[in-house]
Design a protein around this motif. Structure first.
Motif, PDB file in Angstrom:
ATOM      1  N   ILE A   1      34.682  -5.630 -31.102  1.00 19.59           N
ATOM      2  CA  ILE A   1      35.869  -4.977 -30.557  1.00 19.59           C
ATOM      3  C   ILE A   1      36.388  -3.973 -31.585  1.00 19.59           C
ATOM      4  O   ILE A   1      36.507  -4.285 -32.773  1.00 19.59           O
ATOM      5  N   GLY A   2      36.675  -2.778 -31.123  1.00 12.25           N
ATOM      6  CA  GLY A   2      37.293  -1.767 -31.971  1.00 12.25           C
ATOM      7  C   GLY A   2      38.638  -1.376 -31.397  1.00 12.25           C
ATOM      8  O   GLY A   2      38.757  -1.131 -30.191  1.00 12.25           O
ATOM      9  N   VAL A   3      39.667  -1.343 -32.222  1.00  8.71           N
ATOM     10  CA  VAL A   3      41.015  -0.974 -31.802  1.00  8.71           C
ATOM     11  C   VAL A   3      41.559   0.054 -32.784  1.00  8.71           C
ATOM     12  O   VAL A   3      41.449  -0.129 -34.013  1.00  8.71           O
ATOM     13  N   ASP A   4      42.126   1.123 -32.272  1.00  8.96           N
ATOM     14  CA  ASP A   4      42.771   2.122 -33.126  1.00  8.96           C
ATOM     15  C   ASP A   4      44.260   2.130 -32.781  1.00  8.96           C
ATOM     16  O   ASP A   4      44.644   2.459 -31.661  1.00  8.96           O
ATOM     17  N   VAL A   5      45.085   1.717 -33.754  1.00  6.38           N
ATOM     18  CA  VAL A   5      46.531   1.655 -33.554  1.00  6.38           C
ATOM     19  C   VAL A   5      47.132   2.925 -34.132  1.00  6.38           C
ATOM     20  O   VAL A   5      47.369   3.021 -35.348  1.00  6.38           O
ATOM     21  N   GLY A   6      47.316   3.908 -33.294  1.00 10.57           N
ATOM     22  CA  GLY A   6      47.835   5.192 -33.741  1.00 10.57           C
ATOM     23  C   GLY A   6      49.323   5.313 -33.538  1.00 10.57           C
ATOM     24  O   GLY A   6      49.970   4.434 -32.967  1.00 10.57           O
ATOM     25  N   GLY A   7      49.895   6.412 -34.001  1.00  6.46           N
ATOM     26  CA  GLY A   7      51.315   6.630 -33.818  1.00  6.46           C
ATOM     27  C   GLY A   7      51.688   6.894 -32.379  1.00  6.46           C
ATOM     28  O   GLY A   7      52.823   6.650 -31.971  1.00  6.46           O
ATOM     29  N   THR A   8      50.734   7.365 -31.568  1.00  9.63           N
ATOM     30  CA  THR A   8      51.004   7.673 -30.167  1.00  9.63           C
ATOM     31  C   THR A   8      50.353   6.668 -29.231  1.00  9.63           C
ATOM     32  O   THR A   8      51.003   6.108 -28.348  1.00  9.63           O
ATOM     33  N   ASN A   9      49.061   6.441 -29.393  1.00 10.11           N
ATOM     34  CA  ASN A   9      48.324   5.566 -28.497  1.00 10.11           C
ATOM     35  C   ASN A   9      47.594   4.463 -29.249  1.00 10.11           C
ATOM     36  O   ASN A   9      47.215   4.637 -30.409  1.00 10.11           O
ATOM     37  N   THR A  10      47.405   3.347 -28.575  1.00  9.75           N
ATOM     38  CA  THR A  10      46.523   2.288 -29.048  1.00  9.75           C
ATOM     39  C   THR A  10      45.291   2.295 -28.156  1.00  9.75           C
ATOM     40  O   THR A  10      45.397   2.113 -26.938  1.00  9.75           O
ATOM     41  N   ASP A  11      44.122   2.581 -28.764  1.00 12.11           N
ATOM     42  CA  ASP A  11      42.873   2.657 -28.022  1.00 12.11           C
ATOM     43  C   ASP A  11      42.025   1.442 -28.342  1.00 12.11           C
ATOM     44  O   ASP A  11      42.051   0.933 -29.469  1.00 12.11           O
ATOM     45  N   GLY A  12      41.254   0.970 -27.359  1.00 14.19           N
ATOM     46  CA  GLY A  12      40.384  -0.161 -27.602  1.00 14.19           C
ATOM     47  C   GLY A  12      39.058  -0.018 -26.879  1.00 14.19           C
ATOM     48  O   GLY A  12      38.968   0.640 -25.830  1.00 14.19           O
ATOM     49  N   VAL A  13      37.998  -0.606 -27.461  1.00 11.55           N
ATOM     50  CA  VAL A  13      36.697  -0.684 -26.801  1.00 11.55           C
ATOM     51  C   VAL A  13      36.077  -2.044 -27.117  1.00 11.55           C
ATOM     52  O   VAL A  13      36.384  -2.658 -28.148  1.00 11.55           O
ATOM     53  N   ILE A  14      35.230  -2.514 -26.208  1.00 12.54           N
ATOM     54  CA  ILE A  14      34.353  -3.641 -26.486  1.00 12.54           C
ATOM     55  C   ILE A  14      32.933  -3.122 -26.426  1.00 12.54           C
ATOM     56  O   ILE A  14      32.533  -2.496 -25.437  1.00 12.54           O
ATOM     57  N   LEU A  15      32.183  -3.380 -27.489  1.00 13.67           N
ATOM     58  CA  LEU A  15      30.859  -2.802 -27.651  1.00 13.67           C
ATOM     59  C   LEU A  15      29.828  -3.914 -27.840  1.00 13.67           C
ATOM     60  O   LEU A  15      30.050  -4.856 -28.606  1.00 13.67           O
TER      61      LEU A  15
END
Length: 1014
Positions: A12-26
């Motif tokens: 699982i990859g998650v990017d917690v940014g100032g605007t959006n939180t993005d996630g993927v399962i790979l």
């Protein structure tokens, strides 16, 4: 009961940014599938005030959509900008006071911690500092051993102040594998202040004393906040029943365990752009072609957001190209590895104006895109509006609202301008003129055209909107070994093999599979004036070992549970700045002067130097150093401290010095690598004091030995009222930098032999060598160099005074004025956004087109270095390119002048600029007609992005540069002896003759122009 038979293969990859939180399962086993790339779920939503909520929602949503069970997850990797936001926003609730203990002996006293920081950030973070015994020489010998009682006494003072975060920084600690001074000091501090946070500088960054300390300070200040934040990342993973490591991405596209990230949060500061680049590369896997050596080709990643476009080069080794030696975070200078990213003001929210000519940005509606842009019912025309008007099928907003927003001519002008802006930034970042694949990612990628000049193909992959999260999911393990080793008993090749194995072993220990590890970067840097010593930098990288996930600290481990002892506080980071805006606000805070109206303080034929003058002189000195002389930066910091403490620094014109005056001289000698670690103590004044014990004539004035590099400031420093309190002559003995003392104008005139005797050198650690007499100036040089190797490879030298009459015959006049004017030209070009014409501005300050010229503009595509007789010889290859302004419109004419390649041979300083012909055999002798410029004329290499000089130790592949040639002083060119001592033959180029690039013009005196007394 959980099904423990399910294989743990998903990442699982998650990017917690100032605007959006993005996630993927790979699913890594399916990553080669061209249809799915192994991506079995993805999510994108606004970042929540509590990061835990956003992470939990992202993972829960993906689990539900793909029918995934927690037992199938091998790793959760998170990328974040939270830690760098704390620094940028100057948030005292997230930053702790820090104490610094320097193990530096008698050195660095004139450059205290945070000396070059913005005032507001220094006031928030620095709580106390102390200089105590300790530190190493470059060869591993002790400057002095640490004193336990001394450190214990400092701990009592730190405890009184209530400080619990402490940095320990020792001279040459990155190569300290035997004495372990920082580690031993840390053990003492732990006993004296139980429960404190201690950061050893060697664990944070590499060589560069001030820069490494700066990084360690920032890291120590956010440790408490980092632990709370990482707990907030771990909690949702634990609560969802996922039993695996929670990893954090770091600046170079690799991962840290939660435990390591909580100890070194600074290593995550630039992970956002890196994740985006790595994710983009993954999405076009299989499309990249192999180059001539079998590796995948380099590629450009263009991340278009709402406000800016960020562009980086992904190297064939799969990692982003890194910045040069120094980087800047929120006004703090560091030598910390981070990706080389360039940004322009072009994004999906950029404002489009239809005035006399159509323009785009750099301002943007930013977060207000969905309310302010026309396609969403607002009144502001943006690039997104224009993109939808051209292609209503994009599915964005209400396309009918933007019908007729642009006329046909305006639409054509808009498309041309967007295309040109992107092409310019792409060309700037390329490392060769060949076309290169360009991958577009980010929510603003809709505004980019499908074809771009300089791109072999333009790719807009599926899932590009979550490239950051994908980059996090696929992050690898890597380690860097940066060390200095002796080549006395082993060859450089043998040492590289040993260091490479050391790097591989460290990568395995960090969690990489042995079979996947490769050495992806190697750099070999011989040290000037240091016998048998070479600096090696080796990076090894490998894939994550999924079979060992239980051995790395995760939510269920004892170490991780220590991080989770308390729930995170309810106050959470302010999410006010997206990553792209952070970069814009993170510049150095400096007082801006109106350069067009600024006048230096000159009264009664005396120039009183202030901080503005000093900054410009320092910039000019490094450019005049022609690649050598060492960076003036640490010397500028020292002199600035003297000015701030109330010292007066005076400059006088050579013509105003009495004939019977005694003009003294002093400067540093040694390796630039040593000078960035062993910061100056009192050795300059010690050498002067010892010299005048045997010199009858006491100095009435001071003069710089060479205006080029760090020594260009030594006459000013020695003459300061808090030191010798003498005026400094506006001139020097070279008009540039040269590698030896016999390459000076007094030796050229040869009116008495030797000039530089008696002489005194001091190492600042209690060792002084006095040479009352010598047979020749060449012997002075040889003997001094022999002593230098036993004195830490860096000394201060004091030269005997000459008479005022002699000085006026021998001096290269007004060179402090010349450095000041060059620095002013650079500052003005920056202030007026004229970087692309900076080289021309510099030559104009040197006397115009008759006395200098812009030789070349391009990219460094090759560097070779060897060490002979204490000097670093080498060759730099530059390939022609258009380096004009990033946001400028290419008129089709620029760049055509600079084609092909040139080479710049150097011996510490640049020797010549020579045209290379296609098919020319390597090692072939140069032909006279191919010489563009040669010594004694000045060949200067300047960073095309900021106008700063680039020293020969800093040459590296991919740097964008401008090369200028400036006519040497007639003190060198006016006699056969001058050309013999400073010309081609002195550097082994006997087959080439000196041909001047122009006519020397005497620099215009600042004193003569600005004296208020008339």
């Amino acid at each position: 009961m959980a099904d423990t038979s399910l294989p743990k293969t998903l990442r699982i990859g998650v990017d917690v940014g100032g605007t959006n939180t993005d996630g993927v399962i790979l699913d890594p086993s399916q990553s080669n599938d061209p249809k799915t790339r192994g991506i079995i779920a993805w999510h994108k939503a606004a970042t929540t005030p509590n990061p835990s909520d956003g992470i939990s929602k992202a993972i829960t949503t993906m689990f539900s959509s793909a029918n995934i069970l927690p037992e199938q997850v091998a790793t959760v990797t998170i990328g974040t900008t939270h830690f760098v936001n704390a620094i940028v926003e100057r948030d005292e609730s997230r930053l702790s006071k820090v104490a610094v203990i320097r193990l530096s002996g008698p050195f660095s006293k004139h450059a205290p911690p945070c000396v070059d920081w913005p005032d507001d950030l220094r006031d928030i973070i620095l709580g106390y500092y102390a200089l105590v015994k300790g530190g190493l020489e470059v060869d591993g010998e002790l400057i002095s051993d640490i004193d336990e009682e001394e450190i214990r006494a400092q701990c009592q003072e730190i405890k009184k102040r209530g400080i619990s975060s402490i940095v320990v920084n020792s001279i040459f600690s990155p190569i300290d594998t035997v004495e372990r001074q920082e580690e031993r000091a840390a053990e003492i501090i732990c006993r004296e202040i139980p429960g404190c946070d201690i950061v050893c500088s060697k664990e944070v960054a590499n060589l560069g004393f001030l820069e490494r300390e700066n990084a360690a300070l920032l890291n120590a200040s956010i440790l408490s906040f980092a632990r709370k934040t990482i707990r907030s990342f771990q909690n949702p993973v634990r609560q969802l029943g996922i039993k695996c490591p929670v990893l954090i991405t770091q600046n170079d596209g690799t991962v840290l365990s939660s435990e390591m990230a909580s100890r070194f949060p600074i290593k995550t500061f630039s992970s956002g752009p890196t994740n985006s680049m790595r994710g983009a590369a993954f999405l076009v896997q299989g499309v990249r072609r192999a180059n001539s050596d079998g590796h995948e080709e380099a590629m450009m990643v263009v991340d278009i957001g709402g406000t800016t476009t960020d562009v980086g080069l992904l190297l064939p080794n799969g990692f982003p190209r890194q910045q040069a030696a120094y980087s800047d975070f929120s006004g703090v200078r560091m030598n910390f590895s981070c990706p080389d990213i360039k940004s322009i003001g072009l994004g999906g929210g950029s404002i489009v104006r239809k005035d006399e000519t159509l323009s785009i940005g750099p301002d943007s509606v930013g977060y207000g895109l969905t309310t302010e842009s026309i396609v969403f019912g607002g009144n502001t025309l943006t690039t997104t509006d224009c993109a939808v008007a051209a292609n209503p099928g994009l599915g964005i907003g209400t396309p009918e609202l933007v019908q007729g927003a642009l006329t046909q001519d305006e639409a054509s002008a808009y498309q041309t301008l967007v295309k040109q802006k992107l092409e310019k930034i792409i060309d700037t970042m390329k490392s060769s003129p060949e076309d290169i694949p360009v991958v577009l990612v980010g929510g603003g990628a809709i505004i980019a055209p499908g074809q771009l000049r300089g791109a072999s193909r333009v790719l807009k992959p599926e899932w590009s909107q979550v490239a950051n999260a994908i980059g996090a999911a696929i992050a690898r393990i890597s380690v860097v070994v940066d060390t200095i080793r002796s080549t006395e008993t082993k060859t450089a090749k043998q040492l590289l093999e040993e260091i490479s194995e050391e790097a591989k072993a460290k990568a395995i220990a960090a969690g990489a599979t042995a079979e996947s590890i490769q050495v992806v970067e190697v750099e070999e840097l011989p040290l000037q004036y240091v016998a048998n010593k070479t600096r090696f930098v080796v990076r090894a990288a490998g894939d994550f070992d999924l079979s060992q996930t239980n051995s790395i600290a995760g939510p269920g481990s004892e170490r991780a549970s220590q991080l989770q002892e308390a729930e995170p506080e309810q106050s959470h980071p302010k999410l006010t700045l997206p990553n792209r805006q952070i970069k814009k606000q993170a510049g150095r805070e400096t007082h801006q002067v109106d350069i067009s109206t600024y006048r230096p303080d000159v009264r009664n034929r005396v120039w009183y130097v202030n901080e503005t003058d000093l900054a410009w002189i320092s910039t000019g000195c490094y450019i005049l150093g022609t690649g050598g002389g060492g960076s003036p930066y640490p010397h500028m910091i020292l002199l600035r401290q003297l000015l701030r403490a109330g010292a007066t620094v005076r400059v006088v014109s050579p013509e105003d010095v009495e004939d019977n005056a005694a003009v003294g001289c002093g400067g540093g000698a040694g390796s630039p690598t040593v000078s960035i670690e062993k910061l100056q103590g009192d050795e300059m004044m010690e050498a002067q004091n010892e010299l005048y014990k045997i010199c009858e004539d006491k100095a009435t004035h001071m003069i710089a030995l060479e205006i080029g590099g760090g020594n260009g400031l030594q006459g000013l420093t020695l003459g300061a009222s808090s030191n010798m309190d003498l005026p400094c002559v506006d001139g020097d003995w070279m008009g540039r930098a040269y590698p030896t003392k016999w390459q000076t104008t007094p030796v050229v005139f040869n009116e008495r032999q030797p000039i530089w005797s008696p002489i005194c050198i001091a190492d600042g650690n209690g060792n002084v060598v006095v040479m009352p007499k010598a047979s020749s100036d060449r012997q002075v040089e040889r003997i001094m160099r022999a002593a230098l190797s036993q004195m830490g490879s860096q000394v201060a030298a004091a030269e005997p005074p000459v008479t005022g009459a002699e000085m006026k015959r021998w001096v290269v006049e007004n060179t402090i004025s010349q450095a000041w004017r060059i620095g002013r030209a650079v500052a003005r070009a920056r202030q007026e956004n004229r970087i692309e014409t900076m080289a021309e501005s510099i030559t104009e300050e040197f006397g115009g087109s008759t006395s200098g010229k812009v030789l070349f503009k391009g990219k460094i595509v090759g560097v070779q270095r060897t060490l002979r007789m204490g000097h670093v010889y080498g060759e730099c290859i530059i390939e022609g390119a258009d380096n004009s302004g990033l946001d400028g419109v290419n008129d089709g004419k620029r760049g055509q002048q600079f084609s092909g390649r040139i080479k710049i041979p150097f011996k510490n300083e640049n020797i010549a600029a020579i045209k290379i012909h296609d098919g020319q055999e390597e090692g072939a002798l140069e032909k006279q007609e191919d010489v563009l410029a040669i010594v004694p004329d000045l060949i200067c290499v300047i960073d095309a992005q900021n106008g700063e000089a680039i020293g020969t130790p800093e040459y590296r592949y991919g740097l964008l540069v401008m090369v200028i040639a400036l006519a040497a002083s007639d003190k060198w060119t006016g006699s056969k002896r001058g050309i013999e001592l400073g010309g081609p033959k002195a550097f082994g180029f006997d087959h080439l003759a000196y041909k001047p690039v122009g006519t020397f013009v005497k620099p215009v005196s600042v004193i003569g122009e600005f004296d208020v007394s008339g």
